[in-house]
Design a protein around this motif. Structure first.
Motif, mmCIF file in Angstrom:
data_model
loop_
_atom_site.group_PDB
_atom_site.id
_atom_site.type_symbol
_atom_site.label_atom_id
_atom_site.label_comp_id
_atom_site.label_asym_id
_atom_site.label_seq_id
_atom_site.Cartn_x
_atom_site.Cartn_y
_atom_site.Cartn_z
ATOM 1 N N PHE A 28 0.940 -1.176 -0.063
ATOM 2 C CA PHE A 28 -0.270 0.125 0.010
ATOM 3 C C PHE A 28 1.021 1.181 -0.065
ATOM 4 C CE2 PHE A 28 -3.338 2.477 2.202
ATOM 5 C CZ PHE A 28 -4.423 2.516 1.107
ATOM 6 N N THR A 29 0.731 2.024 -1.086
ATOM 7 C CA THR A 29 1.756 3.090 -1.236
ATOM 8 C C THR A 29 0.990 4.346 -1.469
ATOM 9 O OG1 THR A 29 1.859 2.964 -3.691
ATOM 10 C CG2 THR A 29 3.636 1.556 -2.389
ATOM 11 N N SER A 30 1.635 5.463 -1.066
ATOM 12 C CA SER A 30 0.865 6.622 -1.217
ATOM 13 C C SER A 30 1.777 7.888 -1.570
ATOM 14 C CB SER A 30 0.260 6.748 0.166
ATOM 15 O OG SER A 30 -0.328 7.985 0.431
ATOM 16 N N GLU A 31 2.418 8.034 -2.755
ATOM 17 C CA GLU A 31 2.960 9.027 -3.416
ATOM 18 C C GLU A 31 4.168 9.525 -2.556
ATOM 19 O OE1 GLU A 31 0.179 11.581 -6.364
ATOM 20 O OE2 GLU A 31 -0.522 11.573 -4.424
ATOM 21 N N GLY A 32 5.003 8.783 -1.843
ATOM 22 C CA GLY A 32 6.011 9.340 -1.192
ATOM 23 C C GLY A 32 5.932 9.171 0.341
ATOM 24 N N ASP A 33 4.402 9.025 0.875
ATOM 25 C CA ASP A 33 4.313 8.640 2.093
ATOM 26 C C ASP A 33 4.668 7.432 2.612
ATOM 27 O OD1 ASP A 33 2.935 11.262 2.499
ATOM 28 O OD2 ASP A 33 0.795 10.439 2.884
ATOM 29 N N PRO A 34 4.870 6.915 3.996
ATOM 30 C CA PRO A 34 5.465 5.666 4.310
ATOM 31 C C PRO A 34 4.607 4.707 3.719
ATOM 32 C CG PRO A 34 5.159 7.247 6.126
ATOM 33 C CD PRO A 34 4.718 7.945 5.064
ATOM 34 N N ARG A 221 9.331 4.250 1.422
ATOM 35 C CA ARG A 221 8.731 5.377 0.603
ATOM 36 C C ARG A 221 8.947 4.944 -0.974
ATOM 37 N NH1 ARG A 221 7.340 10.189 3.875
ATOM 38 N NH2 ARG A 221 7.940 9.939 5.842
ATOM 39 N N GLY A 222 7.797 5.580 -1.542
ATOM 40 C CA GLY A 222 8.090 5.598 -2.986
ATOM 41 C C GLY A 222 7.415 4.462 -3.775
ATOM 42 N N ALA A 223 7.646 4.241 -5.086
ATOM 43 C CA ALA A 223 7.045 3.176 -5.679
ATOM 44 C C ALA A 223 7.714 1.657 -5.278
ATOM 45 C CB ALA A 223 6.845 3.383 -7.228
ATOM 46 N N VAL A 224 6.853 0.572 -5.485
ATOM 47 C CA VAL A 224 7.082 -0.619 -5.367
ATOM 48 C C VAL A 224 8.293 -0.895 -6.587
ATOM 49 C CG1 VAL A 224 6.779 -3.073 -5.540
ATOM 50 C CG2 VAL A 224 5.166 -1.442 -4.286
ATOM 51 N N VAL A 225 9.288 -1.624 -6.233
ATOM 52 C CA VAL A 225 10.302 -1.778 -7.221
ATOM 53 C C VAL A 225 10.305 -3.229 -7.744
ATOM 54 C CG1 VAL A 225 12.761 -1.704 -7.693
ATOM 55 C CG2 VAL A 225 11.930 -0.086 -6.185
ATOM 56 N N HIS A 226 10.153 -3.343 -8.903
ATOM 57 C CA HIS A 226 10.166 -4.641 -9.793
ATOM 58 C C HIS A 226 11.260 -5.045 -10.598
ATOM 59 C CE1 HIS A 226 5.602 -5.482 -8.803
ATOM 60 N NE2 HIS A 226 5.871 -3.971 -8.837
ATOM 61 N N GLY A 227 11.783 -6.257 -10.462
ATOM 62 C CA GLY A 227 12.987 -6.688 -11.341
ATOM 63 C C GLY A 227 14.331 -6.409 -10.434
ATOM 64 N N ALA A 228 15.171 -7.647 -10.729
ATOM 65 C CA ALA A 228 16.528 -7.599 -9.737
ATOM 66 C C ALA A 228 17.032 -6.452 -10.203
ATOM 67 C CB ALA A 228 17.221 -8.974 -10.129
ATOM 68 N N GLU A 229 17.256 -6.128 -11.469
ATOM 69 C CA GLU A 229 18.171 -5.015 -11.728
ATOM 70 C C GLU A 229 17.698 -3.676 -11.026
ATOM 71 O OE1 GLU A 229 18.881 -4.610 -15.907
ATOM 72 O OE2 GLU A 229 20.057 -6.497 -15.972
ATOM 73 N N ASN A 230 16.398 -3.390 -11.061
ATOM 74 C CA ASN A 230 15.765 -2.209 -10.609
ATOM 75 C C ASN A 230 16.072 -2.225 -8.965
ATOM 76 O OD1 ASN A 230 14.941 -1.179 -12.855
ATOM 77 N ND2 ASN A 230 13.167 -2.385 -13.181
ATOM 78 N N VAL A 231 15.812 -3.628 -8.327
ATOM 79 C CA VAL A 231 16.083 -3.695 -6.879
ATOM 80 C C VAL A 231 17.527 -3.252 -6.580
ATOM 81 C CG1 VAL A 231 16.049 -5.127 -5.053
ATOM 82 C CG2 VAL A 231 14.207 -5.262 -6.532
ATOM 83 N N GLU A 232 18.578 -3.830 -7.454
ATOM 84 C CA GLU A 232 19.772 -3.319 -6.945
ATOM 85 C C GLU A 232 19.877 -1.806 -7.425
ATOM 86 O OE1 GLU A 232 24.180 -4.401 -9.100
ATOM 87 O OE2 GLU A 232 22.357 -5.635 -9.556
ATOM 88 N N ALA A 233 19.337 -1.111 -7.993
ATOM 89 C CA ALA A 233 19.561 0.215 -8.695
ATOM 90 C C ALA A 233 19.043 1.041 -7.415
ATOM 91 C CB ALA A 233 18.945 0.861 -9.875
ATOM 92 N N ALA A 234 17.799 0.617 -6.705
ATOM 93 C CA ALA A 234 17.170 1.149 -5.637
ATOM 94 C C ALA A 234 18.191 1.046 -4.335
ATOM 95 C CB ALA A 234 15.863 0.673 -5.477
ATOM 96 N N ILE A 235 18.676 0.140 -4.114
ATOM 97 C CA ILE A 235 19.857 -0.186 -2.901
ATOM 98 C C ILE A 235 20.983 0.716 -3.248
ATOM 99 C CG2 ILE A 235 21.325 -1.803 -2.010
ATOM 100 C CD1 ILE A 235 19.102 -3.941 -2.340
#
Length: 320
Positions: A28-34, A221-235
């Motif tokens: 459950f996401t909310s445009e940058g809220d927790p 916070r922020g959008a759910v991240v999908h895909g191993a490469e995108n997860v790595e990028a978020a980290i």
């Protein structure tokens, strides 16, 4: 022109989205809220984080009830901050789980953190009078525990990878589905709040998070991240924020400068990349002050109060 204090001027409602990540797994996401989430077991639900008030939590539970009517057996709290814990009573959970250090922090500074976060982010505290008091665990752990989901659903692993955003951050990991709820250890295109952090430890902790090999990531916070490469990028994005902050502030401290000069250096270094992301201007004064304290040899974060918040804001962010 003086900047409004923290997020006090952020009063516009945010669009809330429930995303089904896999069968029985929800974010459950909310445009940058927790962000918050839930995982269905065979005959129960495990929820991850609670929102700031029972009324705010009820909005999330109403959306969840469109998908499942199973009772909430476990409520897992990623860390002690008020916006994550004070809505817990809405869940009716049989068990509330947190790290042992989180329980200690609630005892040490929970009341002050409640007052501080309410003043910083009033919009998140929907009907604050609905909060019955501080949230206490029924179960604590130090390293890792597993919750059996029943049937063929496998286990939900709750882990502590080390100090980071706070001393007691907990993640929730579904190894069979490679879905990770990281709490505020990782953000997705949202600025980091490091006011209660252990900056250099956090970098090592992120290596442990990366080693899990998640393919879906729900950050704090922020959008759910999908895909191993995108997860790595978020980290890596989270790491880069920390490294840039450290690289800007540390030389000022080493040269005998002051925290205002360090804040200016950090703002100049971080703003081009992170300045438009949620809560950047809100967080940065508290981030810089905390890392400055670490460089001064203050190992554990000093307690934030509304009075101290205003003092730091006036010194660093609100200088006309």
């Amino acid at each position: 022109m003086a900047k409004p204090f923290a997020s006090s001027a952020d009063t516009a409602p945010k669009a809330e989205t429930l995303e089904v990540l896999a069968d029985g797994v929800y974010a459950f996401t909310s445009e940058g809220d927790p962000n918050v989430g839930a995982i269905e077991g065979e005959d129960h639900v495990v929820c991850f984080d609670a929102r700031a008030t029972p009324v705010a939590a009820a909005d999330w539970l109403t959306a969840l009830r469109e998908h499942t009517d199973k009772p909430v057996r476990h409520l897992v709290l990623s860390h002690y901050h008020a916006v994550r814990t004070l809505g817990a009573s809405a869940f009716g959970a049989a068990e509330i789980i947190m790290h042992a250090e989180t329980r200690a922090l609630i005892g040490e500074r929970g009341e002050q953190d409640w007052a501080s976060e309410h003043a910083r982010m009033p919009r998140l505290f929907k009907e604050p009078g609905s909060i019955p008091g501080l949230t206490w665990p029924t179960i604590t752990f130090s390293a890792q525990i597993s919750l059996a989901l029943g049937g063929d659903r496998g286990d939900l692993v709750l882990g502590h990878a080390g100090r980071g955003h706070t001393k007691g951050d907990v993640y929730a990991w579904l190894p069979d589905r490679k879905i990770l709820f990281a709490g505020d250890l990782v953000e997705s295109e949202a600025a980091l709040y490091t006011g209660d952090a252990y900056h250099k430890d956090w970098l090592r902790t992120l290596d442990g998070i990366a080693a899990l090999g998640a393919e879906v990531l729900v950050g704090g916070r922020g959008a759910v991240v999908h895909g191993a490469e995108n997860v790595e990028a978020a980290i890596e994005q989270t790491k880069c924020f920390l490294l840039t902050l450290i690289a800007a502030v540390e030389p000022v401290h080493a040269a005998g400068g002051d925290v205002r000069t360090a804040f200016d250096a950090a703002h100049q270094a971080l703003e081009p990349t992170y300045g438009k992301w949620p809560i950047f201007e809100h967080c940065l004064p508290f981030d810089v002050q905390r890392f400055w304290d670490e460089l001064d040899g203050i190992v554990d974060p000093r307690i934030w109060t509304p009075e101290r918040d205003r003092e730091v804001w006036a010194l660093l962010q609100d200088r006309g």
